[in-house]
Enzyme design. Structure first.
Site, PDB file in Angstrom:
ATOM      1  N   CYS A 143       7.875  17.098 -14.194  1.00 17.40           N
ATOM      2  CA  CYS A 143       7.815  15.879 -15.002  1.00 17.40           C
ATOM      3  C   CYS A 143       7.877  16.235 -16.493  1.00 17.40           C
ATOM      4  CB  CYS A 143       6.533  15.114 -14.703  1.00 17.40           C
ATOM      5  SG  CYS A 143       6.311  13.644 -15.742  1.00 17.40           S
ATOM      6  N   CYS A 149       0.930  12.642 -20.048  1.00 17.66           N
ATOM      7  CA  CYS A 149       0.524  11.524 -19.184  1.00 17.66           C
ATOM      8  C   CYS A 149      -0.677  11.903 -18.339  1.00 17.66           C
ATOM      9  CB  CYS A 149       1.706  11.143 -18.293  1.00 17.66           C
ATOM     10  SG  CYS A 149       1.312   9.927 -17.046  1.00 17.66           S
ATOM     11  N   CYS A 152      -0.849  12.326 -13.158  1.00 16.44           N
ATOM     12  CA  CYS A 152      -0.991  13.441 -12.219  1.00 16.44           C
ATOM     13  C   CYS A 152      -1.836  14.529 -12.874  1.00 16.44           C
ATOM     14  CB  CYS A 152       0.371  14.036 -11.852  1.00 16.44           C
ATOM     15  SG  CYS A 152       1.504  12.888 -11.028  1.00 16.44           S
ATOM     16  N   CYS A 298       9.105   7.951 -13.627  1.00 15.71           N
ATOM     17  CA  CYS A 298       7.896   8.566 -13.079  1.00 15.71           C
ATOM     18  C   CYS A 298       8.263   9.159 -11.725  1.00 15.71           C
ATOM     19  CB  CYS A 298       6.782   7.542 -12.930  1.00 15.71           C
ATOM     20  SG  CYS A 298       5.312   8.194 -12.111  1.00 15.71           S
ATOM     21  N   GLN A 422      -1.499  -0.656   0.621  1.00 18.64           N
ATOM     22  CA  GLN A 422      -1.521   0.777   0.358  1.00 18.64           C
ATOM     23  C   GLN A 422      -0.310   1.209  -0.469  1.00 18.64           C
ATOM     24  OE1 GLN A 422      -3.897   2.748   0.929  1.00 18.64           O
ATOM     25  NE2 GLN A 422      -4.991   2.270   2.798  1.00 18.64           N
ATOM     26  N   TYR A 451     -15.032  -2.583   6.959  1.00 20.61           N
ATOM     27  CA  TYR A 451     -14.513  -2.885   5.613  1.00 20.61           C
ATOM     28  C   TYR A 451     -13.031  -3.185   5.789  1.00 20.61           C
ATOM     29  CZ  TYR A 451     -18.728  -0.674   3.588  1.00 20.61           C
ATOM     30  OH  TYR A 451     -20.013  -0.343   3.233  1.00 20.61           O
ATOM     31  N   GLU A 472     -15.220  -8.478   5.910  1.00 19.49           N
ATOM     32  CA  GLU A 472     -14.900  -8.139   4.524  1.00 19.49           C
ATOM     33  C   GLU A 472     -15.613  -9.125   3.614  1.00 19.49           C
ATOM     34  OE1 GLU A 472     -13.970  -6.842   1.219  1.00 19.49           O
ATOM     35  OE2 GLU A 472     -12.932  -5.734   2.790  1.00 19.49           O
ATOM     36  N   ASP A 520     -14.198   1.990   6.358  1.00 17.57           N
ATOM     37  CA  ASP A 520     -13.250   2.438   5.324  1.00 17.57           C
ATOM     38  C   ASP A 520     -13.776   1.935   3.983  1.00 17.57           C
ATOM     39  OD1 ASP A 520     -11.097   3.302   3.879  1.00 17.57           O
ATOM     40  OD2 ASP A 520      -9.729   1.755   4.589  1.00 17.57           O
ATOM     41  N   CYS A 547     -12.273   7.912   0.976  1.00 21.14           N
ATOM     42  CA  CYS A 547     -11.483   8.256  -0.207  1.00 21.14           C
ATOM     43  C   CYS A 547     -12.263   9.149  -1.150  1.00 21.14           C
ATOM     44  CB  CYS A 547     -11.064   6.988  -0.941  1.00 21.14           C
ATOM     45  SG  CYS A 547     -12.463   6.020  -1.548  1.00 21.14           S
TER      46      CYS A 547
END
Length: 593
Positions: A143, A149, A152, A298, A422, A451, A472, A520, A547
């Site tokens: 990149c 930036c 990442c 990007c 997602q 969730y 939820e 989740d 996550c």
């Protein structure tokens, strides 16, 4: 950059992880390389229109803190250190005479020359000046604005190296935070980790490995098999996480499931807009500031997202559209949000504006439709609040439909301007496939999705279960979930609004008993009351989609103490070239083999 959440639920990692403003790459990542070439304004830093320097750095003079006495290094001192690991932010971890230094851009296994920039009592931060000895995993980031930036953090690391590090990140959290027993698969990992353990000498370790392998050889067992078993046992005992009798019940952490092509994977771009002399600019925020890094391309975004953003900037500049000014609250265009359906090819453009009126609206829409024929929906979201939250409360369709359609596996989803979906559809199918596998469904089970969001996992599970219940806390998400169930003609799934820890006990009172519970949660992990509810219901299996490795480890410890056994964990790379990693864990109630 705001943390766009999961249908308003605070699940910021999916839409902001691997996206604008997450982390930063300093110019020190490739210190020996010259600046990369840029095209036109690519990589130019621009403050939002009218923003003063106060938006970039603190007001007034910052007072230097008094130096800490007795440290082995001092501020501005240059030293050479070995990098022995990498932390969860992607910073290299080294030690100078036993004092820990975090070095942005340094990789494990490297020897680097650094300048100490900041010191605290237990650790400090240093700037990478020179790579004395490079890691085999070091690569040149492709990149052109990687050093500026913040999207990442680890493009300078080979993809194979990224996958191995993400697995180790999960392992480290399970061991250190969860105090869980983790099985190691090979002797190579043993040797690698032992190098970082000052209490174990290399020669002594090899001697113990050979001795243990010899001692564990049984009739009919080859020496190589015995050495593998021995290396596993040694590693686990050396780290103090298990004794001999616990070895059978160690958690197996599989290799990270990566992508065949780890570029151009994002299906959504949300770009802040600023202004410069040449017109509108848009890109990503630099870390810790509101400076916009203008971007033409990007490498983790789908190419069509780049095309739409570029065209909107061009057309907006042509018609004299003003950019929003954070300080004055004036100016029109705040963000450009683009969504791309990978399977169907449909696209949605959302213009986030500071007011309803758009000058030259019809001409602008006509120009966009002519330039980008695959756009199926053009929407406007009105956000007049002085906030860094991207979306406001009002959304209206300017042209086309109010949704676009896409598939994950065989399940179709309607995607609206504000609904969560997602951002990496390829890996989402991998993640959900592993979730279904760990649920061990035969078609007779009752499953609770604690969730459920807009029902993505619930509908995946409903293809293999007798009945699925999703809960939820966000009403709008449940509306989307019910619509998606109808869209797919799935009648064996029901959704309810509320907190999982309140709704699930009520379901149990109604006679609903879960064979499997899937969670989740957001980055903060499961609510303690939900964990208590799971322990009270005692489903045969729990599948935990995470996550955040640290809160995963914390919650697994609670479930293990309550009677569950974590059998296996699989990391999944949803966000290549960033420090973020998803994991799926399978737990069984003890006594269930």
């Amino acid at each position: 950059m705001s943390n766009t959440n999961r249908s308003g639920r605070g699940k910021n990692r999916r839409n902001s992880a691997a996206s604008q403003g997450q982390g930063n790459a300093s110019a020190s990542r490739q210190p020996s390389q010259s600046s990369r070439p840029s095209t036109r304004q690519q990589g130019k830093e621009v403050r939002p229109q009218g923003a003063s320097l106060s938006a970039v750095r603190p007001k007034g003079r910052t007072r230097e803190s008094a130096p800490i006495e007795g440290l082995p290094v001092s501020k501005n001192e240059e030293t050479i250190i070995d990098i022995i690991g990498m932390n969860h932010d992607g910073e290299g971890v080294g030690r100078a005479n036993g004092y820990t230094l975090f070095v942005q851009g340094a990789l494990p296994g490297e020897t680097v020359r650094v300048r100490v920039m900041k010191t605290k009592k237990q650790y400090g931060y240093a700037k990478l000046l020179e790579i004395v000895k490079a890691s085999p995993d070091r690569v040149s980031a492709p990149c052109p604005i990687y050093d500026q930036c913040g999207g990442c953090q680890i493009q300078h690391m080979s993809y194979a190296g990224q996958l191995a590090w993400k697995r180790q990140l999960v392992v480290d959290n399970l061991q250190r935070i969860g105090k869980l027993n983790v099985m190691v698969e090979d002797a190579e990992t043993l040797a690698s980790n032992a190098q970082n353990d000052a209490s174990v000498g290399e020669a002594k370790l090899e001697e113990r490995l050979e001795h243990d392998a010899n001692q564990t050889t049984e009739p009919g067992q080859t020496s190589s098999e015995a050495q593998m078993i021995g290396s596993n046992r040694i590693r686990l005992r050396l780290e103090g996480v298990m004794n001999e009798e616990d070895t059978e019940h160690a958690i197996r952490v599989l290799p990270t499931m990566g992508m065949d092509e780890p570029w151009r994977y994002r299906n959504k771009a949300q770009v802040p807009i600023g202004v410069t002399e040449g017109g509108l600019v848009g890109g990503f925020y630099s870390k810790g500031s509101h400076r916009i890094i203008d971007m033409e391309s990007c490498l983790i975004q789908h190419e069509h997202n780049d095309e739409v953003v570029a065209k909107v900037k061009e057309i907006g500049s042509h018609f004299g559209i003003s950019a929003y000014n954070e300080e004055t609250g004036r100016g029109l265009l705040r963000h450009v949000v683009v969504k791309k359906a990978f399977r169907t090819g449909e696209m949605m453009l959302v213009l986030v504006t500071n007011g309803r009126d758009i000058p030259y609206k019809d001409e602008w829409i006509g120009s966009i439709r002519e330039a980008i024929p695959h756009v199926a929906s053009i929407c406007q979201n009105v956000n007049k609040k002085q906030t860094n939250v991207i979306f406001g409360d009002e959304t209206r369709v300017l042209w086309g439909r109010d949704v676009i359609y896409d598939y994950i596996g065989d399940v179709q989803f309607a995607i609206s301007a504000r609904s969560f979906y997602q951002v990496n559809p390829v890996q989402t199918e991998v993640l959900y496939g592993k979730t279904v596998e760990y649920a061990g469904l035969s078609g007779k089970e009752t499953v609770i999705d604690a969730y459920c969001g807009i029902g993505t996992i619930s509908l995946f599970l409903a293809q293999h279960a007798d009945q699925v219940y999703g809960v939820e806390i966000v009403p709008e998400a449940i509306e989307d979930a019910r619509s998606n169930a109808l869209l797919n003609e799935m009648r064996n799934v029901k959704f309810e609004v509320g907190a999982s820890e309140d709704v699930i006990p009520r379901w149990k009172e109604q006679g609903i008993e879960a064979d499997v519970i899937v969670v989740d949660p957001p980055r903060k992990g499961c609510d303690p009351r939900l964990l208590d509810t799971i322990l009270e219901m005692k489903p045969e299996r729990v599948v935990y989609v995470s996550c955040n490795p640290s809160t995963l480890a914390r919650d697994l410890r609670v479930l293990e103490d309550g009677g569950y056994r974590t059998v296996e964990v699989t990391p999944v790379d949803m966000f290549p070239h960033t420090v973020h990693v998803e994991s799926v864990a399978m737990l069984k109630w003890k006594g269930q083999d």
